[in-house]
Design a protein around this motif. Structure first.
Motif, PDB file in Angstrom:
ATOM      1  N   GLN A  54     -11.138  11.549  39.440  1.00 48.81           N
ATOM      2  CA  GLN A  54     -10.464  12.175  40.570  1.00 48.81           C
ATOM      3  C   GLN A  54     -11.501  12.789  41.501  1.00 48.81           C
ATOM      4  O   GLN A  54     -12.127  13.781  41.178  1.00 48.81           O
TER       5      GLN A  54
ATOM      6  N   GLY B 261       2.105   9.887  28.893  1.00 44.12           N
ATOM      7  CA  GLY B 261       1.669   9.951  27.498  1.00 44.12           C
ATOM      8  C   GLY B 261       2.287  11.128  26.779  1.00 44.12           C
ATOM      9  O   GLY B 261       3.096  11.876  27.333  1.00 44.12           O
TER      10      GLY B 261
ATOM     11  N   ARG C 221      -7.425  14.065  47.311  1.00 45.99           N
ATOM     12  CA  ARG C 221      -8.597  13.440  46.696  1.00 45.99           C
ATOM     13  C   ARG C 221      -9.447  12.809  47.784  1.00 45.99           C
ATOM     14  O   ARG C 221      -8.920  12.291  48.771  1.00 45.99           O
TER      15      ARG C 221
ATOM     16  N   PHE D 155      -5.862   9.295  29.357  1.00 48.32           N
ATOM     17  CA  PHE D 155      -5.922  10.521  30.163  1.00 48.32           C
ATOM     18  C   PHE D 155      -6.321  11.634  29.214  1.00 48.32           C
ATOM     19  O   PHE D 155      -5.872  11.657  28.059  1.00 48.32           O
TER      20      PHE D 155
HETATM   21  N1  PHE Z   1      -2.157  13.276  36.541  1.00 43.76           N
HETATM   22  C1  PHE Z   1      -2.367  11.882  36.340  1.00 43.76           C
HETATM   23  C2  PHE Z   1      -2.963  11.275  37.602  1.00 43.76           C
HETATM   24  O1  PHE Z   1      -2.955  11.924  38.621  1.00 43.76           O
HETATM   25  C3  PHE Z   1      -1.091  11.165  36.004  1.00 43.76           C
HETATM   26  C4  PHE Z   1      -0.551  11.614  34.660  1.00 43.76           C
HETATM   27  C5  PHE Z   1       0.301  12.663  34.594  1.00 43.76           C
HETATM   28  C6  PHE Z   1      -0.927  10.972  33.500  1.00 43.76           C
HETATM   29  C7  PHE Z   1       0.814  13.087  33.372  1.00 43.76           C
HETATM   30  C8  PHE Z   1      -0.430  11.353  32.281  1.00 43.76           C
HETATM   31  C9  PHE Z   1       0.440  12.414  32.219  1.00 43.76           C
HETATM   32  O2  PHE Z   1      -3.458  10.176  37.608  1.00 43.76           O
END
Ligand code: PHE
Length: 339
Positions: free
Chosen positions: A156, A285, A196, A249
Motif C-alpha cells: 500500500q 479472510g 494511496r 494479508f
Molecule cells: N484492506 C485490504 C486492502 O485494502 C482488503 C482486506 C480487508 C483484506 C479485510 C482482508 C480483510 O487491500
C-alpha cells in the motif's frame, strides 16, 4: 340661459361618449365639473339672474350637474372594466403550451452503489461505522499486524503526514478501531475514502473502500463465503457465482482473494473480465488471532471474518466503466448516464 344649459349638456355628454380612456374622461370631468369648469361657473353666473328666476335656474343647473356626473360615473366604470379586460388579455398565460424540459439531477454512481451496499449488509444484520481519513499508523497498520518495518507495507503506497500519521490506506483501520472499543458479537461495515500513491486507469490516489467485519463465537470461512455470496448475488445478479483463492494479508489468516463471475458477460468472457469470465473483487479472510489479541479480544473464545473491497471497482464492473478517473472528474455528460 336655458339654451346655454342645453348646449353645455349636449357637449358634455358627447365628450363623455367619445372618451375612451380614464385619462380622457378625467379631462372631461375637469372641463365641466372642475373648480373653474363650465358647470361650476354657471353657479357663479347665478348672481346675474333675476332674483325670482334663481330657484328655477338653480334647479336646472343642479339637474345638469347630476346628469353629467351620473353619465361620467357610468362611463368611468365601463372604461375601467374594458381596461381590466385588456390587461387580463395581455397578461394571459397559455397553459396549453408545452413546458421547457426540467433536467433532474441524479445520485453519483459511487453514492448510489454505497447506499445499495449499506442496504444489502444492514439487511444481513451489520451496522455502519465510520472512522477518520487522517489516521494514526497504529490503527492503519500496527494493530492490523503490520509492524513498522513489515514488508507488506509496500502493498500500500502510503501518503505519510508524519512518521505516525497517514492518510488511511484502507478502511481496515476502522476494523482495528472497533475491536479496541467493543467486545463481540461485532457485525460492522465501514464505507469510506482511502488514499494511496497510485495512479493509472484502474487506480486513483483517492478511492472508496467498503470494509466488513464479523466477530463472534464459532465464525468460520463458511460464514464468510455465505455472506459474500449473498452480497455478490444482490449487487450484481442472482446467477452470480463466487470463488475463493488463497492469498495473503497480514491481518487475516487464512486469507483469500474473491472472484465473481463477470456481470457483463455472465461468465462467457468479455472486455471487462479480459476473456476469463471471472473478475477479482475483494480481499478477505479469517481475522488473524494476533489481531484479535492486540485489539483486546480473546482469540481463544472468538473468531471473525473480515473483507474489504473498492466501491469504485464494483461500480466499474457493474456499469462497464473503463477508467476510474471518470468517477472523480464529475463530467456531467458522464454522470447524466446514471439517471
Ligand atoms: N484492506 C485490504 C486492502 O485494502 C482488503 C482486506 C480487508 C483484506 C479485510 C482482508 C480483510 O487491500
Amino acid at each position: 340661459m336655458k339654451e346655454k344649459l342645453d348646449n353645455i349638456k349636449a357637449a358634455a355628454l358627447r365628450e363623455i361618449e367619445l372618451a375612451s380612456t380614464t385619462a380622457e374622461l378625467n379631462n372631461v370631468r375637469v372641463k365641466y365639473l372642475g373648480k373653474s369648469g363650465e358647470i361650476s361657473l354657471l353657479m357663479r353666473d347665478m348672481a346675474t339672474v333675476a332674483k325670482e328666476d334663481r330657484p328655477a335656474m338653480g334647479k336646472l343647473v343642479n339637474e345638469l350637474r347630476n346628469a353629467v356626473e351620473g353619465t361620467l360615473i357610468a362611463k368611468t366604470e365601463q372604461i375601467a372594466e374594458l381596461e381590466k379586460q385588456a390587461r387580463l388579455k395581455a397578461e394571459a398565460i397559455d397553459i396549453t403550451l408545452p413546458s421547457s424540459a426540467q433536467r433532474l439531477g441524479s445520485l453519483h454512481p459511487l453514492t448510489a452503489i454505497r447506499r445499495e451496499l449499506i442496504d444489502i449488509f444492514t439487511g444481513m444484520g451489520f451496522t455502519v461505522a465510520d472512522g477518520p481519513e487522517i489516521e494514526s499508523d497504529l490503527f492503519n497498520f500496527q494493530l492490523l499486524n503490520i509492524p513498522k518495518d513489515h514488508p507488506s507495507r509496500d502493498m500500500q503506497d502510503t501518503f505519510y503526514v508524519n512518521d505516525n500519521i497517514v492518510l488511511r490506506t484502507q478502511t481496515s483501520a476502522v476494523q482495528a478501531r472497533i475491536m479496541t472499543n467493543a467486545q463481540p458479537p461485532i457485525r460492522v461495515v465501514s464505507p469510506g475514502k482511502v488514499y494511496r500513491s497510485d495512479d493509472d486507469a484502474s487506480h486513483s490516489p483517492i478511492f472508496n473502500q467498503f470494509e466488513g467485519l464479523a466477530v463472534d463465537e464459532h465464525i468460520t470461512m463458511g460464514d464468510l463465503q455465505g455472506c459474500l455470496t449473498t452480497f455478490a448475488k444482490k449487487i450484481f445478479s442472482e446467477d452470480t457465482k463466487v470463488r475463493l483463492r488463497p492469498s495473503y494479508f497480514p491481518f487475516t489468516e487464512p486469507s483469500v482473494e474473491v472472484d465473481v463471475t463477470c456481470s457483463m458477460c455472465h461468465g462467457k468472457g468479455c472486455r471487462v473480465c479480459k476473456g476469463t469470465g471471472w473478475v477479482e473483487i475483494l480481499g478477505a479472510g479469517i481475522v488473524n488471532p494476533a489481531v484479535l489479541d492486540m485489539c483486546g479480544i480473546d482469540s481463544k473464545k472468538y473468531s471473525g471474518f473480515a473483507f474489504g473491497f473498492g466501491i469504485d471497482r464494483i461500480a466499474m464492473i457493474k456499469y462497464g466503466i473503463p477508467n476510474i478517473k471518470l468517477l472523480y472528474e464529475n463530467d456531467v455528460r458522464f454522470l447524466a448516464q446514471f439517471n
